[in-house]
Design a protein around this motif. Structure first.
Motif, PDB file in Angstrom:
ATOM      1  N   MET A  69       0.834  -1.202   0.000  1.00 59.12           N
ATOM      2  CA  MET A  69       0.000   0.000   0.000  1.00 59.12           C
ATOM      3  C   MET A  69       0.870   1.253   0.000  1.00 59.12           C
ATOM      4  SD  MET A  69      -2.715   1.415   2.849  1.00 59.12           S
ATOM      5  CE  MET A  69      -1.381   2.094   3.847  1.00 59.12           C
ATOM      6  N   ALA A  70       1.942   1.225   0.803  1.00 63.40           N
ATOM      7  CA  ALA A  70       2.853   2.374   0.844  1.00 63.40           C
ATOM      8  C   ALA A  70       3.518   2.595  -0.515  1.00 63.40           C
ATOM      9  CB  ALA A  70       3.913   2.153   1.925  1.00 63.40           C
ATOM     10  N   ALA A  71       3.923   1.513  -1.170  1.00 63.87           N
ATOM     11  CA  ALA A  71       4.535   1.632  -2.504  1.00 63.87           C
ATOM     12  C   ALA A  71       3.559   2.259  -3.492  1.00 63.87           C
ATOM     13  CB  ALA A  71       4.996   0.259  -2.989  1.00 63.87           C
ATOM     14  N   ALA A  72       2.277   1.888  -3.397  1.00 64.64           N
ATOM     15  CA  ALA A  72       1.265   2.462  -4.294  1.00 64.64           C
ATOM     16  C   ALA A  72       1.110   3.961  -4.057  1.00 64.64           C
ATOM     17  CB  ALA A  72      -0.067   1.743  -4.091  1.00 64.64           C
ATOM     18  N   LEU A  73       1.130   4.375  -2.792  1.00 63.76           N
ATOM     19  CA  LEU A  73       1.039   5.807  -2.477  1.00 63.76           C
ATOM     20  C   LEU A  73       2.198   6.590  -3.095  1.00 63.76           C
ATOM     21  CD1 LEU A  73      -0.031   6.003   1.295  1.00 63.76           C
ATOM     22  CD2 LEU A  73      -1.228   7.031  -0.653  1.00 63.76           C
ATOM     23  N   PHE A  74       3.404   6.053  -2.961  1.00 59.38           N
ATOM     24  CA  PHE A  74       4.568   6.769  -3.496  1.00 59.38           C
ATOM     25  C   PHE A  74       4.605   6.713  -5.023  1.00 59.38           C
ATOM     26  CE2 PHE A  74       6.032   6.318   0.906  1.00 59.38           C
ATOM     27  CZ  PHE A  74       6.456   7.616   1.137  1.00 59.38           C
ATOM     28  N   ALA A  75       3.991   5.700  -5.622  1.00 61.17           N
ATOM     29  CA  ALA A  75       3.887   5.667  -7.083  1.00 61.17           C
ATOM     30  C   ALA A  75       2.987   6.806  -7.573  1.00 61.17           C
ATOM     31  CB  ALA A  75       3.343   4.310  -7.540  1.00 61.17           C
ATOM     32  N   ILE A  76       1.887   7.051  -6.862  1.00 66.47           N
ATOM     33  CA  ILE A  76       1.016   8.189  -7.192  1.00 66.47           C
ATOM     34  C   ILE A  76       1.780   9.495  -7.015  1.00 66.47           C
ATOM     35  CG2 ILE A  76      -1.073   9.438  -6.523  1.00 66.47           C
ATOM     36  CD1 ILE A  76      -2.218   6.700  -5.619  1.00 66.47           C
ATOM     37  N   GLN A  77       2.562   9.580  -5.937  1.00 67.35           N
ATOM     38  CA  GLN A  77       3.372  10.784  -5.699  1.00 67.35           C
ATOM     39  C   GLN A  77       4.343  11.019  -6.847  1.00 67.35           C
ATOM     40  OE1 GLN A  77       5.420  11.142  -1.849  1.00 67.35           O
ATOM     41  NE2 GLN A  77       7.259  11.814  -2.947  1.00 67.35           N
ATOM     42  N   LEU A  78       4.928   9.951  -7.381  1.00 66.31           N
ATOM     43  CA  LEU A  78       5.885  10.087  -8.487  1.00 66.31           C
ATOM     44  C   LEU A  78       5.222  10.696  -9.716  1.00 66.31           C
ATOM     45  CD1 LEU A  78       8.688   9.601  -9.673  1.00 66.31           C
ATOM     46  CD2 LEU A  78       7.986   7.256 -10.192  1.00 66.31           C
ATOM     47  N   VAL A  79       4.003  10.254 -10.020  1.00 58.22           N
ATOM     48  CA  VAL A  79       3.280  10.802 -11.172  1.00 58.22           C
ATOM     49  C   VAL A  79       3.056  12.306 -10.991  1.00 58.22           C
ATOM     50  CG1 VAL A  79       1.114  10.757 -12.461  1.00 58.22           C
ATOM     51  CG2 VAL A  79       2.161   8.604 -11.708  1.00 58.22           C
ATOM     52  N   ALA A  80       2.603  12.705  -9.795  1.00 60.95           N
ATOM     53  CA  ALA A  80       2.364  14.129  -9.534  1.00 60.95           C
ATOM     54  C   ALA A  80       3.664  14.931  -9.591  1.00 60.95           C
ATOM     55  CB  ALA A  80       1.699  14.302  -8.169  1.00 60.95           C
ATOM     56  N   ALA A  81       4.758  14.355  -9.089  1.00 62.58           N
ATOM     57  CA  ALA A  81       6.050  15.046  -9.121  1.00 62.58           C
ATOM     58  C   ALA A  81       6.525  15.260 -10.553  1.00 62.58           C
ATOM     59  CB  ALA A  81       7.087  14.251  -8.330  1.00 62.58           C
ATOM     60  N   LEU A  82       6.238  14.317 -11.422  1.00 60.99           N
ATOM     61  CA  LEU A  82       6.619  14.456 -12.834  1.00 60.99           C
ATOM     62  C   LEU A  82       5.842  15.572 -13.526  1.00 60.99           C
ATOM     63  CD1 LEU A  82       6.907  10.674 -13.801  1.00 60.99           C
ATOM     64  CD2 LEU A  82       8.781  12.310 -13.641  1.00 60.99           C
ATOM     65  N   LEU A  83       4.646  15.897 -13.001  1.00 57.08           N
ATOM     66  CA  LEU A  83       3.829  16.959 -13.597  1.00 57.08           C
ATOM     67  C   LEU A  83       4.198  18.348 -13.094  1.00 57.08           C
ATOM     68  CD1 LEU A  83       0.330  15.201 -13.512  1.00 57.08           C
ATOM     69  CD2 LEU A  83       1.795  15.558 -15.509  1.00 57.08           C
ATOM     70  N   LEU A  84       4.983  18.429 -12.035  1.00 53.59           N
ATOM     71  CA  LEU A  84       5.421  19.733 -11.523  1.00 53.59           C
ATOM     72  C   LEU A  84       6.365  20.398 -12.526  1.00 53.59           C
ATOM     73  CD1 LEU A  84       6.106  18.991  -7.755  1.00 53.59           C
ATOM     74  CD2 LEU A  84       4.514  20.715  -8.631  1.00 53.59           C
ATOM     75  N   ASN A  85       6.198  21.699 -12.709  1.00 48.97           N
ATOM     76  CA  ASN A  85       7.047  22.392 -13.694  1.00 48.97           C
ATOM     77  C   ASN A  85       7.628  23.705 -13.168  1.00 48.97           C
ATOM     78  OD1 ASN A  85       4.752  23.917 -13.600  1.00 48.97           O
ATOM     79  ND2 ASN A  85       4.369  23.929 -15.810  1.00 48.97           N
ATOM     80  N   HIS A  86       7.535  23.933 -11.836  1.00 44.31           N
ATOM     81  CA  HIS A  86       8.046  25.186 -11.268  1.00 44.31           C
ATOM     82  C   HIS A  86       9.257  24.885 -10.393  1.00 44.31           C
ATOM     83  CE1 HIS A  86       8.084  29.265  -9.720  1.00 44.31           C
ATOM     84  NE2 HIS A  86       8.073  28.802  -8.483  1.00 44.31           N
ATOM     85  N   GLU A  87      10.446  25.066 -10.958  1.00 47.40           N
ATOM     86  CA  GLU A  87      11.687  24.859 -10.214  1.00 47.40           C
ATOM     87  C   GLU A  87      11.998  26.107  -9.399  1.00 47.40           C
ATOM     88  OE1 GLU A  87      14.528  23.705  -8.327  1.00 47.40           O
ATOM     89  OE2 GLU A  87      14.047  22.193  -9.851  1.00 47.40           O
TER      90      GLU A  87
END
Length: 472
Positions: free
Chosen positions: A444-462
């Protein structure tokens, strides 16, 4: 004005009266003894906060035994305290953004100390819950107030590394907390958890006193509120402590307000709307949505891991206290890693976040499906190596992403969102652990962090090297 090195000299922006942005002045003052003192003050506060981080995890088994409650009943403690985290965050962040950073900060830490010591004497589980509610009101104040205070004293080029290394002291506190729990709780089988609860509360009193002694208000906050005389006084003190003369940059005969160029996003949203709603406006909406998903997933994964790790390790026939302790040690080298990567031009904040998230997913999956007496401690160490340093990284990104006028309230928005989401997670985590299926919870924890990875890839403000805004 005396000649400074190019990298230290703030640019003159025209006319006979020099004009500067606040970041230009902070860059001129530089990083020196004042910022070190601010770092120590905030570091002490975060140490006090971090001593509390493992409390619910390390006392869980003893509290359940003493008062004959199940893991699901024990989940009332972390779940219901989230409500008071939310209330405390709303009140303290509002006070901080409207009345200053000093007193809300000191009150927040003092509440943790008082509630911590008092809860060690609780005669029953209900009383323990009520006292912990009081402490949790102050707990939320630390992350939403500590980072704005420090970041608003720092020059641009030092922000990332200093904020990353800020968590070195808390990491040591977490390790000390884990070691203290490993020693006290098994050594004193009846009251060890009470001794531990009281012991980890005392650093909060030291941190509260430190904030009162370091009684400097944020110059960025003062400028954003139009309190230019007070802001000049703080800036003069900062420059003097760092061996600089502010008069070399800002002529004393000229009012500060005549030399400050407002730092705002330049968008008019109408005075009738609450300023906090700025985070949902066009310049910020994508950033806010993506950061919300990242932060909720990160805090949920971290929260459930720390709370239920001892019970999970017990099911795997490992010493829950020793294995938790050595796993927690993994975060220290991880903090040094992000302090390098976040200021590395080709990496920065966002790529560091994505990298750490990816490997967190990998090691949670290994923890779930590769199980032996060697692999479990090793994967536990690596989970903490990649997962925990993302918390200070996220606080850095969040603090840099929104203006001073709403910085504490913006941070509180993300913490409140996370707390609301986490209300049900302790029950779910307790249920999953009680099923006796070791791979279920880490999956379950791995699934949560997989969702986090997708959202992090969509971030575009450095935010590496970007000037902070002060007004909306």
């Amino acid at each position: 004005m005396s000649v400074q090195k190019d990298e230290e000299r703030a640019p003159l922006l025209g006319g006979t009266v020099p004009r500067f942005k606040v970041d230009d002045i902070l860059n001129f003052i530089g990083f020196g003894p004042f910022q070190v003192a601010a770092y120590v003050m905030v570091g002490l506060t975060y140490m006090a906060f971090s001593f509390e981080t493992l409390l619910f995890a390390l006392i869980s088994l003893k509290v359940q035994d003493e008062w004959s409650i199940s893991a699901v009943q024990y989940a009332n403690l972390p779940a219901l305290t989230c409500i008071f985290n939310i209330l405390g965050g709303v009140v303290l962040s509002y006070l901080s953004d409207h009345y200053g950073r000093v007193w809300p900060y000191a009150i927040s830490v003092a509440m943790i100390g008082v509630g911590g010591v008092a809860s060690a004497f609780a005669p029953d589980y209900t009383t323990f819950l009520l006292i912990r509610f009081f402490a949790s009101f102050g707990v939320m104040g630390v992350p939403i107030l500590a980072y704005p205070v420090l970041i608003e004293f720092l020059p641009v080029r030092n922000r990332g590394r200093v904020l990353a290394l800020l968590t070195l002291l808390p990491a040591l506190a977490v390790c000390a907390s884990g070691g203290l729990g490993w020693w006290l709780i098994p050594t004193y089988p009846v009251h060890g958890w009470r001794y531990f609860t009281a012991a980890i509360a005392f650093p909060s009193f030291v941190a509260a006193a430190g904030r009162i002694l370091f009684f400097y208000e944020s110059p960025r906050f003062l400028v954003s509120q139009g309190k230019f005389t007070q802001a000049r006084g703080v800036l003069v003190a900062m420059a003097r402590m760092n061996g600089k003369r502010l008069g070399d940059l800002l002529p004393e005969r000229v009012p500060l307000q005549d030399m400050i160029i407002p730092d705002s996003d330049g968008t008019d949203r109408g005075s009738s709307l609450p300023k906090l709603l700025t985070i949902f406006s066009r310049p910020y909406i994508r950033r806010t949505l993506c950061l919300s998903v990242v932060y909720v997933c990160l805090t949920a994964g971290y929260y459930c891991t720390t709370v239920f790790l001892p019970a999970l390790l017990t099911q795997l026939n490992l010493n829950p206290y020793f294995t938790s302790f050595i796993s927690i040690l993994g975060q220290i080298p991880g903090i040094f890693l992000i302090s390098i990567l976040t200021e590395w031009p080709c990496v920065g904040r966002l790529h560091t976040l994505r990298l750490m998230t990816f490997f967190t997913v990998v090691f949670f999956l290994l923890f779930a499906f590769v199980r032996n007496n060697v692999s479990i401690p090793v994967t536990g160490i690596m989970i903490f190596f990649f997962m925990v340093p993302m918390l200070p990284l996220m606080y850095t990104i969040l603090s840099e992403s929104y203006p001073t006028e709403i910085r504490a309230q913006a941070l509180n928005f993300f913490n409140t969102l996370s707390a609301c989401f986490n209300l049900g997670l302790p029950y779910l985590g307790g249920y999953l652990v009680e099923q006796g299926i070791p791979w279920l919870f880490p999956s379950m924890a791995a699934a949560l962090f997989a969702i986090q990875l997708v959202a992090a890839l969509l971030l575009n403000h450095e935010t590496r090297g970007v000037r902070l805004l002060d007004n909306v």
